[in-house]
Scaffold this motif. Structure first.
Motif, PDB file in Angstrom:
ATOM      1  N   VAL A  98      37.214  36.677  37.177  1.00 24.20           N
ATOM      2  CA  VAL A  98      38.704  36.165  37.431  1.00 24.20           C
ATOM      3  C   VAL A  98      38.796  36.023  39.122  1.00 24.20           C
ATOM      4  CG1 VAL A  98      40.923  36.514  36.960  1.00 24.20           C
ATOM      5  CG2 VAL A  98      39.267  37.238  35.308  1.00 24.20           C
ATOM      6  N   ALA A  99      39.407  34.721  39.269  1.00 21.80           N
ATOM      7  CA  ALA A  99      39.847  34.349  40.465  1.00 21.80           C
ATOM      8  C   ALA A  99      40.860  33.384  40.494  1.00 21.80           C
ATOM      9  CB  ALA A  99      38.852  34.070  41.572  1.00 21.80           C
ATOM     10  N   GLY A 100      41.471  33.158  41.450  1.00 24.00           N
ATOM     11  CA  GLY A 100      42.725  32.104  41.454  1.00 24.00           C
ATOM     12  C   GLY A 100      43.464  31.817  42.731  1.00 24.00           C
ATOM     13  N   TYR A 101      44.248  30.794  42.506  1.00 28.97           N
ATOM     14  CA  TYR A 101      45.184  30.122  43.617  1.00 28.97           C
ATOM     15  C   TYR A 101      46.535  30.358  43.228  1.00 28.97           C
ATOM     16  CZ  TYR A 101      48.419  26.711  45.508  1.00 28.97           C
ATOM     17  OH  TYR A 101      49.456  26.209  46.053  1.00 28.97           O
ATOM     18  N   ASP A 102      47.326  30.794  44.139  1.00 28.60           N
ATOM     19  CA  ASP A 102      48.852  30.699  43.859  1.00 28.60           C
ATOM     20  C   ASP A 102      49.472  30.154  45.347  1.00 28.60           C
ATOM     21  OD1 ASP A 102      50.688  31.685  41.663  1.00 28.60           O
ATOM     22  OD2 ASP A 102      51.718  31.477  43.477  1.00 28.60           O
ATOM     23  N   LYS A 103      50.522  29.543  45.462  1.00 29.39           N
ATOM     24  CA  LYS A 103      51.244  29.222  46.623  1.00 29.39           C
ATOM     25  C   LYS A 103      51.854  30.176  47.400  1.00 29.39           C
ATOM     26  CE  LYS A 103      55.556  27.378  44.775  1.00 29.39           C
ATOM     27  NZ  LYS A 103      56.451  26.426  44.623  1.00 29.39           N
ATOM     28  N   THR A 104      52.097  31.339  46.747  1.00 29.34           N
ATOM     29  CA  THR A 104      52.861  32.272  47.594  1.00 29.34           C
ATOM     30  C   THR A 104      52.424  33.613  47.426  1.00 29.34           C
ATOM     31  OG1 THR A 104      54.922  30.902  46.918  1.00 29.34           O
ATOM     32  CG2 THR A 104      55.260  33.210  47.952  1.00 29.34           C
ATOM     33  N   GLU A 105      52.245  34.618  48.285  1.00 26.44           N
ATOM     34  CA  GLU A 105      52.036  35.933  48.195  1.00 26.44           C
ATOM     35  C   GLU A 105      53.139  36.541  47.650  1.00 26.44           C
ATOM     36  OE1 GLU A 105      49.575  38.054  50.965  1.00 26.44           O
ATOM     37  OE2 GLU A 105      49.687  36.063  52.140  1.00 26.44           O
ATOM     38  N   THR A 106      52.987  37.524  46.527  1.00 26.85           N
ATOM     39  CA  THR A 106      53.963  38.378  45.945  1.00 26.85           C
ATOM     40  C   THR A 106      53.555  39.540  45.600  1.00 26.85           C
ATOM     41  OG1 THR A 106      53.505  37.599  43.503  1.00 26.85           O
ATOM     42  CG2 THR A 106      55.099  36.273  44.709  1.00 26.85           C
ATOM     43  N   GLN A 107      54.402  40.704  45.114  1.00 25.87           N
ATOM     44  CA  GLN A 107      54.073  41.836  44.940  1.00 25.87           C
ATOM     45  C   GLN A 107      52.951  41.582  43.498  1.00 25.87           C
ATOM     46  OE1 GLN A 107      57.416  44.341  43.680  1.00 25.87           O
ATOM     47  NE2 GLN A 107      56.115  46.027  42.596  1.00 25.87           N
ATOM     48  N   LEU A 108      53.227  40.687  42.848  1.00 31.51           N
ATOM     49  CA  LEU A 108      52.088  40.461  41.716  1.00 31.51           C
ATOM     50  C   LEU A 108      50.903  40.169  41.874  1.00 31.51           C
ATOM     51  CD1 LEU A 108      53.731  38.786  38.359  1.00 31.51           C
ATOM     52  CD2 LEU A 108      52.529  40.845  38.565  1.00 31.51           C
ATOM     53  N   THR A 109      50.868  39.221  43.000  1.00 27.55           N
ATOM     54  CA  THR A 109      49.406  38.864  43.579  1.00 27.55           C
ATOM     55  C   THR A 109      48.687  40.076  44.126  1.00 27.55           C
ATOM     56  OG1 THR A 109      50.358  37.917  45.627  1.00 27.55           O
ATOM     57  CG2 THR A 109      49.997  36.420  43.542  1.00 27.55           C
ATOM     58  N   SER A 110      49.667  40.721  45.036  1.00 28.86           N
ATOM     59  CA  SER A 110      49.164  41.847  45.673  1.00 28.86           C
ATOM     60  C   SER A 110      48.465  42.958  44.879  1.00 28.86           C
ATOM     61  CB  SER A 110      50.056  42.527  46.587  1.00 28.86           C
ATOM     62  OG  SER A 110      50.575  41.649  47.589  1.00 28.86           O
ATOM     63  N   GLU A 111      49.045  43.022  43.514  1.00 27.49           N
ATOM     64  CA  GLU A 111      48.714  44.044  42.534  1.00 27.49           C
ATOM     65  C   GLU A 111      47.247  43.500  42.198  1.00 27.49           C
ATOM     66  OE1 GLU A 111      51.800  44.499  39.759  1.00 27.49           O
ATOM     67  OE2 GLU A 111      52.873  45.741  41.044  1.00 27.49           O
ATOM     68  N   LEU A 112      47.090  42.256  41.738  1.00 29.49           N
ATOM     69  CA  LEU A 112      45.856  41.620  41.170  1.00 29.49           C
ATOM     70  C   LEU A 112      44.857  41.790  42.344  1.00 29.49           C
ATOM     71  CD1 LEU A 112      47.453  38.346  39.594  1.00 29.49           C
ATOM     72  CD2 LEU A 112      46.717  40.460  38.456  1.00 29.49           C
ATOM     73  N   GLN A 113      45.225  41.527  43.409  1.00 34.83           N
ATOM     74  CA  GLN A 113      44.135  41.669  44.555  1.00 34.83           C
ATOM     75  C   GLN A 113      43.597  43.071  44.507  1.00 34.83           C
ATOM     76  OE1 GLN A 113      46.733  39.815  47.488  1.00 34.83           O
ATOM     77  NE2 GLN A 113      45.027  38.135  47.776  1.00 34.83           N
ATOM     78  N   GLU A 114      44.503  44.124  44.492  1.00 30.27           N
ATOM     79  CA  GLU A 114      44.084  45.502  44.522  1.00 30.27           C
ATOM     80  C   GLU A 114      43.202  45.750  43.540  1.00 30.27           C
ATOM     81  OE1 GLU A 114      47.763  47.622  44.515  1.00 30.27           O
ATOM     82  OE2 GLU A 114      48.454  46.869  46.594  1.00 30.27           O
ATOM     83  N   ASN A 115      43.304  44.938  42.317  1.00 26.66           N
ATOM     84  CA  ASN A 115      42.452  45.218  41.098  1.00 26.66           C
ATOM     85  C   ASN A 115      41.168  44.579  41.109  1.00 26.66           C
ATOM     86  OD1 ASN A 115      44.312  46.843  39.986  1.00 26.66           O
ATOM     87  ND2 ASN A 115      45.477  45.199  38.666  1.00 26.66           N
ATOM     88  N   GLY A 116      40.898  43.768  42.440  1.00 26.54           N
ATOM     89  CA  GLY A 116      39.598  43.367  43.057  1.00 26.54           C
ATOM     90  C   GLY A 116      39.431  41.700  42.492  1.00 26.54           C
TER      91      GLY A 116
END
Length: 449
Positions: free
Chosen positions: A33-51
């Protein structure tokens, strides 16, 4: 689309609350799983922490080569992505399977017993309560949710393969892609008029959704123009919450059905709208076959959803509540709940309008609902997926609000206003990026406290 043949799932708009739940699910079942988003948020940080690898620039070169094989990669998009998005167009032009989030949910849930929760308000809370009840009762369930559930710290509950709970989103008629076995409709207020045009079209779409299940498997709030099992608070219906009282900050009530009375059900979320949500979840779980005792036990332990009347501070001196409300009906529900809990305290609300079109369509309703608060701070409109509409701005809304203690503030000066306010109860309201400021507001208020 055969999910067994898919190795890679790429998300455009991965930081969306519904998209991120799907991303967690696909990662759990072993997909890349990978992806794009236009803004860094708490949610994207949590997903990144999960690899999960995420980038924040619309750039084809940032997509890993492993995701550029059209035979084993599916691309999931959110309706908020603009048509000229270069990554989206790259996938379209090169023969990839590109699906909307709702279409993917429909595929995942097609071979499960699917509970679908629809409504212009209350979807996330009702589906989260239902997912919690089923999971705590030992049902083999996965619940895909539109909010982070307290106690789970995720928008995904469970990893079951036979039962699913999904939010049936009316935006863009997404809920018509689902294949529910049991459904409920929490509300059918006017919203998303930029998509539907008028209330009659919205109602027609909800009726089409409701007709996907037999009326015996449809649960509706009493008063909606649909045929199904009715639920209500304190008035006649198939399921009634009655004898309601507040004990130690919890609602305690009895559930009356056509054949029995279930006494002393305990539930911790304030507001009659949340009682209605709990009763809907109770009725659906009971109809599915979960025992009364298990449902009651689970309801008593449900801790709520992040940004749904979420207590950030709860002391004798100061209370701070954060809520996702972005429609006049929802703001009225927040006000009813907070006045019931704190009838004699001064309440300050900070509201960030969400979407130019919604503000334009419901400006009178917003003005009326916001005028109830003792003190009001108003932020500029959060545009989300929209371009500005001439004459539609926070100043226009502010002029229509009748309370005397009101002002337009910038996000840069917001913390100073919280610091200087003499209120005892503070509420932040809105579906935009105001949620990203909650930690800082909480810190300022704790220092005052």
């Amino acid at each position: 689309m055969n999910l067994n043949q898919i190795h890679n799932v790429y998300f455009i708009g991965i930081g969306g609350i519904g998209m991120s739940a799907l991303a967690r699910y696909f990662q759990f079942i072993g997909k890349n799983v990978a992806g794009y988003d236009k803004t860094e948020t708490q949610l994207t940080s949590e997903l990144q922490e999960n690899g999960i690898k995420i980038h924040f620039e619309d750039n084809i070169n940032l997509i890993a080569d492993s995701f550029k094989n059209s035979e084993n990669t599916v691309v999931v998009i959110t309706p908020a992505v603009p048509k000229n998005h270069s990554e989206w167009n790259f996938f379209l032009d090169n023969g990839f399977t590109v699906k909307k989030r709702a279409e993917v949910l429909g595929i995942i849930t097609k071979d499960t017993f699917c509970f679908a929760v629809a409504g212009t308000h209350g979807k996330t809370t009702t589906s989260s309560i239902l997912g919690h009840i089923l999971y705590e009762s030992g049902v083999d369930v996965t619940a895909f949710l539109g909010g982070i559930v307290e106690g789970y710290d995720s928008n995904l509950i469970g990893t079951g393969k036979t039962v699913t709970v999904v939010e049936a989103d009316e935006f863009d008629r997404s809920f018509l892609h689902l294949h529910p076995n049991m459904s409920c409709v929490t509300s059918m207020d006017a919203d998303h008029l930029d998509i539907y045009g008028d209330v009659a079209t919205i109602e027609a779409s909800f009726k089409e959704f409701a007709n996907k299940v037999p009326s015996d498997n449809l649960f509706i709030v009493k008063g909606l123009p649909l045929e199904g099992n009715t639920i209500a608070v304190n008035v006649g219906a198939d399921y009634i919450a009655q004898n309601i009282r507040i004990e130690n900050g919890f609602y305690v009530f009895d559930v009356k059905t056509a054949t029995e009375l279930i006494e002393n059900v305990k539930f911790g979320l304030p507001g009659h709208h949340n009682l209605t949500n709990a009763l809907l979840a109770f009725a659906m779980a009971k109809s599915y076959g979960v025992e009364n005792e298990k449902i009651s036990k689970a309801l008593a332990t449900f801790k709520g959803v992040r940004r749904r009347f979420s207590f950030q501070i709860r002391t004798e001196k100061i209370v701070y509540i954060d809520d996702y409300a972005h429609h006049p009906t929802e703001i009225n529900a927040v006000y009813q709940a907070v006045k019931e809990l704190y009838p004699n305290k001064k309440i300050m609300a900070c509201f960030q309008p969400h979407l130019f079109s919604r503000t334009k369509d419901f400006v009178e309703g917003f003005a009326e609902s916001l005028s109830q608060f003792d003190e009001l701070l108003l932020l500029e409109i959060y545009p989300a997926r929209e371009l500005p509409i001439e004459g539609v701005n926070a100043t226009w809304l502010l002029e229509k609000i009748t309370s005397k203690n009101k002002q337009l503030v910038s996000k840069e000066k917001l913390l100073t206003h919280f610091k200087n306010s003499k209120a005892e109860v503070y509420i932040t309201i809105g579906a935009g990026d105001i949620g990203e400021m909650v930690k800082d507001i909480k810190k300022v208020l704790n220092e005052k406290n």
